[in-house]
Design a protein around this motif. Structure first.
Motif, mmCIF file in Angstrom:
data_model
loop_
_atom_site.group_PDB
_atom_site.id
_atom_site.type_symbol
_atom_site.label_atom_id
_atom_site.label_comp_id
_atom_site.label_asym_id
_atom_site.label_seq_id
_atom_site.Cartn_x
_atom_site.Cartn_y
_atom_site.Cartn_z
ATOM 1 N N ILE A 90 0.846 -1.185 0.000
ATOM 2 C CA ILE A 90 0.000 0.000 0.000
ATOM 3 C C ILE A 90 0.889 1.245 0.000
ATOM 4 N N ASP A 91 0.604 2.169 -0.906
ATOM 5 C CA ASP A 91 1.291 3.460 -0.931
ATOM 6 C C ASP A 91 0.632 4.383 0.082
ATOM 7 N N VAL A 92 1.439 5.150 0.818
ATOM 8 C CA VAL A 92 0.915 6.046 1.854
ATOM 9 C C VAL A 92 1.628 7.391 1.772
ATOM 10 N N VAL A 93 0.860 8.456 1.923
ATOM 11 C CA VAL A 93 1.421 9.801 2.030
ATOM 12 C C VAL A 93 1.467 10.167 3.509
ATOM 13 N N ASN A 94 2.633 10.607 3.970
ATOM 14 C CA ASN A 94 2.819 10.928 5.386
ATOM 15 C C ASN A 94 2.800 12.440 5.584
ATOM 16 N N THR A 95 1.699 12.944 6.168
ATOM 17 C CA THR A 95 1.589 14.386 6.387
ATOM 18 C C THR A 95 1.443 14.755 7.857
ATOM 19 N N GLY A 96 1.693 13.780 8.754
ATOM 20 C CA GLY A 96 1.627 14.148 10.167
ATOM 21 C C GLY A 96 1.274 13.008 11.091
ATOM 22 N N HIS A 97 0.774 13.380 12.250
ATOM 23 C CA HIS A 97 0.545 12.458 13.376
ATOM 24 C C HIS A 97 -0.282 11.247 12.991
ATOM 25 N N TRP A 98 -1.432 11.470 12.384
ATOM 26 C CA TRP A 98 -2.334 10.347 12.097
ATOM 27 C C TRP A 98 -1.825 9.507 10.936
ATOM 28 N N SER A 99 -1.149 10.128 10.006
ATOM 29 C CA SER A 99 -0.512 9.360 8.936
ATOM 30 C C SER A 99 0.524 8.408 9.518
ATOM 31 N N LYS A 100 1.309 8.906 10.459
ATOM 32 C CA LYS A 100 2.367 8.096 11.057
ATOM 33 C C LYS A 100 1.796 6.909 11.831
ATOM 34 N N LYS B 151 1.899 -1.522 8.770
ATOM 35 C CA LYS B 151 3.109 -2.323 8.581
ATOM 36 C C LYS B 151 3.015 -3.695 9.245
ATOM 37 N N ARG B 152 2.096 -3.853 10.158
ATOM 38 C CA ARG B 152 1.910 -5.146 10.804
ATOM 39 C C ARG B 152 1.269 -6.159 9.858
ATOM 40 N N PHE B 153 0.602 -5.655 8.805
ATOM 41 C CA PHE B 153 -0.170 -6.535 7.934
ATOM 42 C C PHE B 153 0.161 -6.379 6.453
ATOM 43 N N ALA B 154 1.040 -5.453 6.112
ATOM 44 C CA ALA B 154 1.291 -5.196 4.689
ATOM 45 C C ALA B 154 2.647 -4.530 4.497
ATOM 46 N N LYS B 155 3.066 -4.503 3.257
ATOM 47 C CA LYS B 155 4.243 -3.718 2.890
ATOM 48 C C LYS B 155 3.771 -2.281 2.664
ATOM 49 N N VAL B 156 4.364 -1.368 3.400
ATOM 50 C CA VAL B 156 3.959 0.037 3.312
ATOM 51 C C VAL B 156 5.048 0.832 2.612
ATOM 52 N N ASN B 157 4.663 1.491 1.546
ATOM 53 C CA ASN B 157 5.594 2.329 0.801
ATOM 54 C C ASN B 157 5.211 3.790 1.033
ATOM 55 N N VAL B 158 6.041 4.515 1.793
ATOM 56 C CA VAL B 158 5.787 5.937 2.043
ATOM 57 C C VAL B 158 6.252 6.708 0.801
ATOM 58 N N ILE B 159 5.298 7.111 -0.002
ATOM 59 C CA ILE B 159 5.623 7.699 -1.296
ATOM 60 C C ILE B 159 5.976 9.174 -1.220
ATOM 61 N N TRP C 49 5.768 12.452 -5.709
ATOM 62 C CA TRP C 49 5.432 11.188 -5.055
ATOM 63 C C TRP C 49 6.106 10.015 -5.762
ATOM 64 N N GLN C 50 6.737 9.164 -4.984
ATOM 65 C CA GLN C 50 7.422 7.981 -5.513
ATOM 66 C C GLN C 50 6.505 6.762 -5.410
ATOM 67 N N ARG C 51 5.567 6.690 -6.310
ATOM 68 C CA ARG C 51 4.569 5.612 -6.267
ATOM 69 C C ARG C 51 5.207 4.267 -6.616
ATOM 70 N N SER C 52 4.645 3.224 -6.009
ATOM 71 C CA SER C 52 5.155 1.877 -6.239
ATOM 72 C C SER C 52 4.305 1.161 -7.288
ATOM 73 N N LYS C 53 4.965 0.468 -8.207
ATOM 74 C CA LYS C 53 4.227 -0.307 -9.214
ATOM 75 C C LYS C 53 3.508 -1.495 -8.595
ATOM 76 N N GLU C 54 3.981 -1.934 -7.435
ATOM 77 C CA GLU C 54 3.386 -3.098 -6.780
ATOM 78 C C GLU C 54 2.185 -2.742 -5.914
ATOM 79 N N ALA C 55 1.985 -1.461 -5.645
ATOM 80 C CA ALA C 55 0.934 -1.053 -4.712
ATOM 81 C C ALA C 55 -0.460 -1.316 -5.273
ATOM 82 N N SER C 56 -1.329 -1.813 -4.406
ATOM 83 C CA SER C 56 -2.724 -2.071 -4.785
ATOM 84 C C SER C 56 -3.653 -0.975 -4.292
ATOM 85 N N LEU C 57 -3.164 -0.123 -3.369
ATOM 86 C CA LEU C 57 -3.975 0.926 -2.772
ATOM 87 C C LEU C 57 -3.124 2.164 -2.545
#
Length: 360
Positions: free
Chosen positions: A94-104, A111-119, A136-144
């Motif tokens: 899953i691709d994720v954008v990190n913009t603060g507290h709740w994103s983190k 990360k407990r259940f998936a590969k997380v790519n902080v794009i 944004w560095q999107r992953s080709k493998e990301a499904s979400l």
């Protein structure tokens, strides 16, 4: 009774009209002789309540027919686990954008259940902006692709819906119902209720039907979106009172003219408060870059931090409550959700100007 203005980030202020209706109906809902908290969730009375609530929410957001509306428990926190368990295969990305507290927090749990790519991340400048999509560095493998529409602590908000070729997942806890929204651009929207919807304890999920039925075999039954969708949010006893109050809030919003009308009020409130900060000649400072300043949560600092306690004491005396910033960032924060009237923001701005003049 003295008028009090509550700027809490959540649980947050509710419309006074809604609270008065709750008060009137508390011991006898529509002649039933029962409080909503006493009703069977499968009885005709509560069935009417939840069906009306869903219909009104669909009307407010113009939710397409191929989306399920779920009234759930567990808050937005639980979805940080539910999302990968329901929507990703084992070892999915899953691709994720990190913009603060709740994103983190979402990243840590996912990360407990998936590969997380902080794009993309704005941590390099203390989460004061939203990284440009072109970076944004999107992953080709990301499904979400997951993002938080508005960081309540940092006061950083996405000004536009990101583009995505994979289902877009959004934590919309603090912005939902504050403006019109194109639901069709999302795979899943989830939102804790305690800011713009109703009491804490309720979480609403809006999920595209084609994403259902893909949960992992070890997904707990209570965390399976499909189970709740098939049971129309009645798999177990739902948060009945929260749903009832949410339904009243939906009707209140419709009576206000819908989301286009409430957006204009929110723009007016936020503009007034930010202008007060900007015109203070540096007495007050907002840590967020202008293009990404939240309409819902306005953080600000006093240039002289030694005045913080005096500012808060004076605010309390003026019946302006819950202005202390989150413990992780300090300073001040005024949360001005839908139910905060413009009069409350005007009183706050007048107090800020008076305080600045007397302490500048």
């Amino acid at each position: 009774m003295t008028q009090i203005y509550n700027f809490s980030a959540g649980p947050a202020v509710l419309p006074r009209e809604v609270l008065l209706t709750v008060q009137q109906e508390l011991t006898d809902w529509h002649g039933s002789g029962m409080c909503v908290m006493e009703m069977s969730h499968r009885g005709k009375e509560f069935t009417q309540i939840i069906h009306e609530a869903e219909a009104d929410l669909r009307k407010l957001l113009d939710i397409p027919k191929n989306y399920k509306v779920l009234f759930l428990q567990g808050g937005a926190h639980l979805h940080f686990s539910m999302i990968p368990l329901n929507l990703l295969p084992e070892n999915g990305t899953i691709d994720v954008v990190n913009t603060g507290h709740w994103s983190k927090i979402a990243i840590k749990e996912m990360k407990r259940f998936a590969k997380v790519n902080v794009i993309a991340s704005s941590e390099d400048r203390n989460f004061s902006y939203v990284p440009a999509e072109s970076t944004w560095q999107r992953s080709k493998e990301a499904s979400l692709l997951h993002y938080c529409a508005n960081e309540t602590i940092g006061g950083v908000e996405f000004s536009e819906i990101p583009k995505s070729e994979v289902p877009l997942i959004c934590d919309m806890s603090s912005t939902i119902l504050s403006r019109p929204l194109d639901v069709s651009r999302f795979g899943l929207i989830y939102a804790g209720a305690q800011k713009n919807i109703g009491p804490s304890g309720l979480c609403i999920a809006i999920v595209r039907e084609d994403l259902l039925g893909k949960s992992r075999s070890n997904t707990p039954t209570m965390m399976d979106y499909s189970v709740h969708a098939d049971a129309e949010s009645m798999y177990n006893t739902p948060p009945t009172f929260g749903i009832y109050v949410a339904g009243l809030v939906f009707k209140w919003l419709l009576n206000q003219g819908g989301l286009a009308a409430i957006e204009q009020k929110n723009i007016e409130k936020a503009s007034l408060l930010y202008e007060t900060i900007e015109s203070s000649n540096g007495f007050y400072l907002c840590p967020v870059d202008k293009p990404f300043r939240s309409r819902m949560n306005v953080p600000f600092n006093l240039k002289n931090e030694k005045l913080d306690d005096d500012f808060l004491a004076g605010a309390k005396a003026a019946c302006l409550l819950q202005l202390k910033g989150h413990r992780s960032v300090g300073g001040m924060r005024a949360s001005i959700y839908n139910a905060m009237p413009i009069e409350g923001v005007r009183v706050l701005c007048e107090y800020m100007c008076t305080f600045a003049k007397s302490h500048g």
